[in-house]
Design a protein around this motif. Structure first.
Motif, PDB file in Angstrom:
ATOM      1  N   ASN A   1       2.628   1.664  -3.509  1.00  0.00           N
ATOM      2  CA  ASN A   1       1.703   2.076  -4.569  1.00  0.00           C
ATOM      3  C   ASN A   1       1.087   3.443  -4.312  1.00  0.00           C
ATOM      4  O   ASN A   1       0.318   3.924  -5.120  1.00  0.00           O
ATOM      5  CB  ASN A   1       0.592   1.036  -4.736  1.00  0.00           C
TER       6      ASN A   1
ATOM      7  N   THR B   1       0.836  -1.201   0.000  1.00  0.00           N
ATOM      8  CA  THR B   1       0.000   0.000   0.000  1.00  0.00           C
ATOM      9  C   THR B   1       0.870   1.250   0.000  1.00  0.00           C
ATOM     10  O   THR B   1       0.572   2.231  -0.679  1.00  0.00           O
ATOM     11  CB  THR B   1      -0.919   0.010   1.238  1.00  0.00           C
TER      12      THR B   1
ATOM     13  N   SER C   1      -1.278   4.536  -2.178  1.00  0.00           N
ATOM     14  CA  SER C   1      -2.730   4.469  -2.140  1.00  0.00           C
ATOM     15  C   SER C   1      -3.306   5.670  -1.404  1.00  0.00           C
ATOM     16  O   SER C   1      -2.706   6.219  -0.477  1.00  0.00           O
ATOM     17  CB  SER C   1      -3.151   3.181  -1.420  1.00  0.00           C
ATOM     18  N   ALA C   2      -4.496   6.086  -1.818  1.00  0.00           N
ATOM     19  CA  ALA C   2      -5.179   7.196  -1.155  1.00  0.00           C
ATOM     20  C   ALA C   2      -5.543   6.830   0.277  1.00  0.00           C
ATOM     21  O   ALA C   2      -5.562   7.697   1.159  1.00  0.00           O
ATOM     22  CB  ALA C   2      -6.425   7.581  -1.940  1.00  0.00           C
ATOM     23  N   ASN C   3      -5.803   5.558   0.525  1.00  0.00           N
ATOM     24  CA  ASN C   3      -6.120   5.125   1.887  1.00  0.00           C
ATOM     25  C   ASN C   3      -4.920   5.295   2.811  1.00  0.00           C
ATOM     26  O   ASN C   3      -5.080   5.666   3.977  1.00  0.00           O
ATOM     27  CB  ASN C   3      -6.581   3.669   1.891  1.00  0.00           C
ATOM     28  N   ALA C   4      -3.732   5.029   2.305  1.00  0.00           N
ATOM     29  CA  ALA C   4      -2.530   5.196   3.121  1.00  0.00           C
ATOM     30  C   ALA C   4      -2.314   6.667   3.459  1.00  0.00           C
ATOM     31  O   ALA C   4      -1.932   7.006   4.580  1.00  0.00           O
ATOM     32  CB  ALA C   4      -1.312   4.644   2.391  1.00  0.00           C
TER      33      ALA C   4
ATOM     34  N   THR D   1      -8.277  13.918  -0.272  1.00  0.00           N
ATOM     35  CA  THR D   1      -8.108  12.606  -0.900  1.00  0.00           C
ATOM     36  C   THR D   1      -9.342  11.762  -0.784  1.00  0.00           C
ATOM     37  O   THR D   1     -10.205  11.948  -0.025  1.00  0.00           O
ATOM     38  CB  THR D   1      -6.931  11.846  -0.282  1.00  0.00           C
TER      39      THR D   1
END
Length: 57
Positions: free
Chosen positions: A7, A4, A9-12, A57
């Motif tokens: 890459n 994560t 990620s927007a969640n991270a 985000t």
């Protein structure tokens, strides 16, 4: 979790921004109790900046 982060990620980003908000709020409370106005304002500004990253985000 490492994939994560690699890459991007927007969640991270949201997780790290949430951690930053929590830490800046705690630091702001400590600075306010020490009667350090400039440190309190810096912590408040950084907390709002981190909160803005969560909402973007």
């Amino acid at each position: 979790m490492l994939a994560t982060l690699v890459n991007a990620s927007a969640n991270a980003v949201q997780v790290f921004a949430l951690i930053a908000v929590i830490l800046f709020i705690i630091a702001g409370i400590i600075a306010f109790m020490d009667k350090t106005i400039w440190a309190t304002l810096i912590c408040a500004g950084l907390a709002f900046l981190s909160a803005a990253v969560i909402f973007i985000t």
